[in-house]
Design a protein around this motif. Sequence first.
Motif, PDB file in Angstrom:
ATOM      1  N   GLU A 114      -3.753  -1.094  -7.560  1.00 45.80           N
ATOM      2  CA  GLU A 114      -2.766  -0.243  -6.591  1.00 45.80           C
ATOM      3  C   GLU A 114      -1.734   0.152  -7.213  1.00 45.80           C
ATOM      4  O   GLU A 114      -1.385   1.520  -7.214  1.00 45.80           O
ATOM      5  CB  GLU A 114      -2.653  -1.062  -5.372  1.00 45.80           C
ATOM      6  CG  GLU A 114      -2.237  -0.125  -4.223  1.00 45.80           C
ATOM      7  CD  GLU A 114      -1.916  -1.099  -2.971  1.00 45.80           C
ATOM      8  OE1 GLU A 114      -2.615  -2.193  -2.952  1.00 45.80           O
ATOM      9  OE2 GLU A 114      -1.114  -0.622  -2.053  1.00 45.80           O
ATOM     10  N   LYS A 166      -2.886   7.213  -0.001  1.00 47.62           N
ATOM     11  CA  LYS A 166      -1.913   5.886   0.514  1.00 47.62           C
ATOM     12  C   LYS A 166      -1.248   6.256   1.916  1.00 47.62           C
ATOM     13  O   LYS A 166      -0.309   7.362   1.819  1.00 47.62           O
ATOM     14  CB  LYS A 166      -0.894   5.638  -0.513  1.00 47.62           C
ATOM     15  CG  LYS A 166      -0.230   4.264  -0.466  1.00 47.62           C
ATOM     16  CD  LYS A 166      -0.033   3.553  -1.844  1.00 47.62           C
ATOM     17  CE  LYS A 166       0.562   2.239  -1.764  1.00 47.62           C
ATOM     18  NZ  LYS A 166       0.625   1.687  -3.076  1.00 47.62           N
ATOM     19  N   TYR A 195      -8.510  -6.572   1.534  1.00 49.30           N
ATOM     20  CA  TYR A 195      -7.871  -7.072   0.216  1.00 49.30           C
ATOM     21  C   TYR A 195      -6.465  -6.603   0.077  1.00 49.30           C
ATOM     22  O   TYR A 195      -5.669  -7.319  -0.730  1.00 49.30           O
ATOM     23  CB  TYR A 195      -8.703  -6.418  -1.105  1.00 49.30           C
ATOM     24  CG  TYR A 195     -10.080  -6.535  -1.288  1.00 49.30           C
ATOM     25  CD1 TYR A 195     -10.909  -7.760  -1.005  1.00 49.30           C
ATOM     26  CD2 TYR A 195     -10.850  -5.205  -1.146  1.00 49.30           C
ATOM     27  CE1 TYR A 195     -12.063  -7.861  -0.921  1.00 49.30           C
ATOM     28  CE2 TYR A 195     -12.225  -5.326  -1.409  1.00 49.30           C
ATOM     29  CZ  TYR A 195     -12.826  -6.685  -1.226  1.00 49.30           C
ATOM     30  OH  TYR A 195     -14.167  -6.619  -1.126  1.00 49.30           O
ATOM     31  N   THR A 196      -6.079  -5.791   0.772  1.00 46.13           N
ATOM     32  CA  THR A 196      -4.857  -5.278   1.000  1.00 46.13           C
ATOM     33  C   THR A 196      -4.205  -4.995   2.098  1.00 46.13           C
ATOM     34  O   THR A 196      -4.880  -4.484   2.974  1.00 46.13           O
ATOM     35  CB  THR A 196      -4.366  -4.216  -0.171  1.00 46.13           C
ATOM     36  OG1 THR A 196      -3.125  -3.861   0.050  1.00 46.13           O
ATOM     37  CG2 THR A 196      -5.276  -3.225   0.053  1.00 46.13           C
ATOM     38  N   ARG A 197      -2.684  -5.160   2.506  1.00 40.55           N
ATOM     39  CA  ARG A 197      -2.035  -4.693   3.809  1.00 40.55           C
ATOM     40  C   ARG A 197      -1.841  -3.266   3.517  1.00 40.55           C
ATOM     41  O   ARG A 197      -1.673  -2.596   4.756  1.00 40.55           O
ATOM     42  CB  ARG A 197      -1.066  -5.365   4.148  1.00 40.55           C
ATOM     43  CG  ARG A 197      -1.228  -6.852   4.148  1.00 40.55           C
ATOM     44  CD  ARG A 197      -0.816  -7.696   5.474  1.00 40.55           C
ATOM     45  NE  ARG A 197      -1.082  -8.922   5.480  1.00 40.55           N
ATOM     46  CZ  ARG A 197      -2.503  -9.716   5.767  1.00 40.55           C
ATOM     47  NH1 ARG A 197      -3.010  -8.846   6.591  1.00 40.55           N
ATOM     48  NH2 ARG A 197      -2.541 -11.050   5.814  1.00 40.55           N
ATOM     49  N   SER A 198      -1.953  -2.372   2.620  1.00 43.46           N
ATOM     50  CA  SER A 198      -1.834  -1.305   2.427  1.00 43.46           C
ATOM     51  C   SER A 198      -2.770  -0.264   3.060  1.00 43.46           C
ATOM     52  O   SER A 198      -3.972  -0.903   3.155  1.00 43.46           O
ATOM     53  CB  SER A 198      -1.725  -0.832   0.759  1.00 43.46           C
ATOM     54  OG  SER A 198      -0.638  -1.261   0.081  1.00 43.46           O
ATOM     55  N   GLN A 256      -8.560 -12.290  -2.146  1.00 39.46           N
ATOM     56  CA  GLN A 256      -8.020 -11.559  -3.374  1.00 39.46           C
ATOM     57  C   GLN A 256      -8.870 -10.835  -4.251  1.00 39.46           C
ATOM     58  O   GLN A 256      -9.943 -11.221  -4.510  1.00 39.46           O
ATOM     59  CB  GLN A 256      -7.279 -12.850  -4.231  1.00 39.46           C
ATOM     60  CG  GLN A 256      -6.018 -12.282  -5.285  1.00 39.46           C
ATOM     61  CD  GLN A 256      -6.111 -13.091  -6.280  1.00 39.46           C
ATOM     62  OE1 GLN A 256      -6.283 -14.541  -6.595  1.00 39.46           O
ATOM     63  NE2 GLN A 256      -5.484 -12.706  -7.423  1.00 39.46           N
ATOM     64  N   ALA A 261      -7.712  -1.938  -4.683  1.00 39.23           N
ATOM     65  CA  ALA A 261      -6.515  -3.054  -4.152  1.00 39.23           C
ATOM     66  C   ALA A 261      -5.979  -3.899  -5.576  1.00 39.23           C
ATOM     67  O   ALA A 261      -4.758  -4.081  -5.608  1.00 39.23           O
ATOM     68  CB  ALA A 261      -7.251  -3.947  -3.311  1.00 39.23           C
ATOM     69  N   GLU A 262      -6.861  -3.929  -6.289  1.00 39.59           N
ATOM     70  CA  GLU A 262      -6.416  -5.010  -7.515  1.00 39.59           C
ATOM     71  C   GLU A 262      -5.490  -4.084  -8.495  1.00 39.59           C
ATOM     72  O   GLU A 262      -4.376  -4.616  -8.933  1.00 39.59           O
ATOM     73  CB  GLU A 262      -7.554  -5.374  -8.386  1.00 39.59           C
ATOM     74  CG  GLU A 262      -7.335  -6.051  -9.444  1.00 39.59           C
ATOM     75  CD  GLU A 262      -8.748  -6.847 -10.055  1.00 39.59           C
ATOM     76  OE1 GLU A 262      -9.769  -6.785  -9.662  1.00 39.59           O
ATOM     77  OE2 GLU A 262      -8.483  -7.575 -11.327  1.00 39.59           O
ATOM     78  N   LEU A 316      -6.379 -12.321   3.839  1.00 32.95           N
ATOM     79  CA  LEU A 316      -6.959 -11.294   2.838  1.00 32.95           C
ATOM     80  C   LEU A 316      -7.683 -12.050   1.644  1.00 32.95           C
ATOM     81  O   LEU A 316      -7.549 -13.335   1.514  1.00 32.95           O
ATOM     82  CB  LEU A 316      -5.666 -10.593   2.168  1.00 32.95           C
ATOM     83  CG  LEU A 316      -5.012  -9.633   3.109  1.00 32.95           C
ATOM     84  CD1 LEU A 316      -3.968  -9.114   2.324  1.00 32.95           C
ATOM     85  CD2 LEU A 316      -5.957  -8.440   3.676  1.00 32.95           C
TER      86      LEU A 316
END
Lengths: 467, 467
Positions: free
Chosen positions: B102, B141, B335-338, A5, B99-100, A3
């Motif tokens: 979230e 989500k 940016y995120t695993r979500s 950041q 993502a930042e 990922l």
Amino acid sequence: MALTQARTMPGTLELLPPDQIAFQRMLDTVRFNFERFGFLPIETPVMEFTDVLLTKQGGETERQVYFVQSTGALEKSAEGLPELALRFDLTVPLARYVAEHEHDLNFPFRRYQIQRVYRGERAQRGRFREFYQCDIDVIGKDQLSIRYDAEIPAVIYSVFRDLAIGPFTIWLNNRKLMRGFLEGHGIADVKQQAAILREIDKLDKRSQAAVTDTLAGEEFNIPNHVLADIIGLIILESRREEGSALTYLDTIEQSYMKKLPGDPSLMKEGIEELREVLILMRAFRVPETHYAIKMSIARGLDYYTGTVYETTLNEHPQIGSICSGGRYDNLASNYTRSKLPGVGISIGATRLFWQLREAKLLHAAASTVQVLVAQMDETLLPACLEIAAQLRNAGIATEVVMEAGKLGKQFKYADRAGIRFVAVLGPDEVAKGTVTVKDMRKQDQVEMSRADLASTLRAQLAQEAPA
Amino acid sequence: MALTQARTMPGTLELLPPDQIAFQRMLDTVRFNFERFGFLPIETPVMEFTDVLLTKQGGETERQVYFVQSTGALEKSAEGLPELALRFDLTVPLARYVAEHEHDLNFPFRRYQIQRVYRGERAQRGRFREFYQCDIDVIGKDQLSIRYDAEIPAVIYSVFRDLAIGPFTIWLNNRKLMRGFLEGHGIADVKQQAAILREIDKLDKRSQAAVTDTLAGEEFNIPNHVLADIIGLIILESRREEGSALTYLDTIEQSYMKKLPGDPSLMKEGIEELREVLILMRAFRVPETHYAIKMSIARGLDYYTGTVYETTLNEHPQIGSICSGGRYDNLASNYTRSKLPGVGISIGATRLFWQLREAKLLHAAASTVQVLVAQMDETLLPACLEIAAQLRNAGIATEVVMEAGKLGKQFKYADRAGIRFVAVLGPDEVAKGTVTVKDMRKQDQVEMSRADLASTLRAQLAQEAPA
């Protein structure tokens, strides 16, 4: 997959929706007032050609400039700088705009501009590299009546009254008055005048003793009796009450101008300009509880040539000036031979917003969403959507919960998000043709007919809307 | 002193005030409608870190990126690219934002964003390097109901109805339907599917023959009977009348899906999604005169995974799509695993405005200034300023002529600037406590008492204001 950041550059103010709504309301209030006073909107590109942007600046400004280049065009201009750069204020782009479109504009040209500007500042708390400026300027061709100098404080008053961030003071002075005072004391060199005015302007941030010490230093070489007269003048500020500013101006004329050993004519011109501005401000209905003259306001920039303004919050002087500007002789001498005198101000909205938030002066803004249509049962979705369509057609901002869930959770969501009303439709309501509306602020609940819904809510929302 | 030529970078759209007012009204209408549907505002910095911005893109996009560097920090990042770059769309910044932040956002997250983006395009008429995008997205989500796919056309309908730029059509399709159709014909490779869909998407711009020829080429290697079936499907579009879209969908199911030699399950899933969207659009009250399904709409981007939208002006098809978007599976996987599925659209406002102006579809906008207070005699200035203060307090945008001059000239100025009313105060009016108001549109003139002035003009202005 690794990922990246997610992060933003330091020195930018990125907001979550509730704060963004509050900030947007601030900009809307500023814009509404600029338009109310008959200023016209313009916007300019964020990039300017480097040679156009950096025509007169150099040194500090140049080091703070962000340069731009596309990958396909890495070549540099003749001076070794990239071809394009981001604007660092709205004044240089305005000068370029007026010069470029001179023959298509009506003068006096009254423009407002609300856009972001860029400065490569050192990263530091409360310093922004990207921030909004909200500017107005009136630009004349060949000449511009001093009357416009009196209109500007009327706009400032109107903006900050509507922003409702507490009592404030518009401070006025005139650079001719100050330069004339120095001239009458034999300090005729314009550069030295400017240097002294820059020191005087620091009186609020430093102290009287510190400024006196600096001006007494070798660099300035000011005789003691002159220095005493300067300090005597610059500590003067009128009281914020009826007639005080004009009375102080008379005092300055009697006690300082008339006693000048040298030529008082420039100081006299400055006093007369300031007097005309003060008299006209009454006709503009600016209450004298909200303005005063202050002899230490000189603005750091030599660009200003007459009236100068600063604005401070009475209860938060540490924030410094929240709106500054003044009169200038010639906007665009780098781009055109036409003489374009003007007067204007700038509000640094991003910094102001940040400081109000730090000082806990921001009220939690209501959401832009005014009604949440709750959903108890999936079979009722079409009825919920109909209600929503009805509200939206009446201009009411409406969100629909798309998946049925516990009502308590939906109320909680509305409450946290700052949504004022929740419309609830159960099978009973659908059968009766009614809607139950919960007012999250008053915490009461009313059942009403669908036919009345939009008009009832519209009336209640209108009660609290800004003028 | 030598002058610098005032000029702007090609590929930007800098407007004179009358056009800027019209453009601003367009953006305001878009924003009003986005808010009306319960979308929340965000803004992101114009610059992103290069590694964040260019995470997945490369090639074409990278060559079009504008890089930014401050003079004080010329060092490059590890990959040899400058550290910062200007955003080229609002989707990547949205992914980074979500993502930042979230954990501070409510999901489904409904955001709108109206900001400028930057692309280093080759300079060419009608191509912009700086342009506004107006985006909405709903981000879920883990999952997001297909119902939101039906809400998006309701927003599109509402925006373009209010923009009043002529009849328009929202075209819908579903990428699962299209990919499933290819899969059922044995074309299982996802990359080949994507390549074929990109060709299909060109049907409007090229011709049926050209697209057929391309798909018949060696590169695609499609058997003749499959190709015939593809062409048969992609030329289908429903009529803009009640029930047509759903009937067409039934036809597609019967005549294409049921006859597939291979597995029809993905195509079936696509058809069912599209059917649900079409049924719900009725509950959203989108009139079927304004939408249709069209099998050649596939969107060039593989990013879209379900419903896709385009919007065209019926009388100006050459302008192409003025509002496009669709459903995607995962917004921010870089940016995120979500898992963050979403659906959204984008309006390219600068290009749209430019094209409407080229097509002479823009009506001359009234000025933001609503009343001009004329000045016949300098001694009456205070009375003029009082009138102006009264009007401004009533929220009416008012400009005051600051220097007395010929009335005819002042009327002419108001007329050219698009100012609706001119208030005239002569000595007679001052004595009687009245004002004479000339309506520049109706070309009539009425004398009224000062007490009635603001309310009378406000009522007349409100009659024409948008809802």
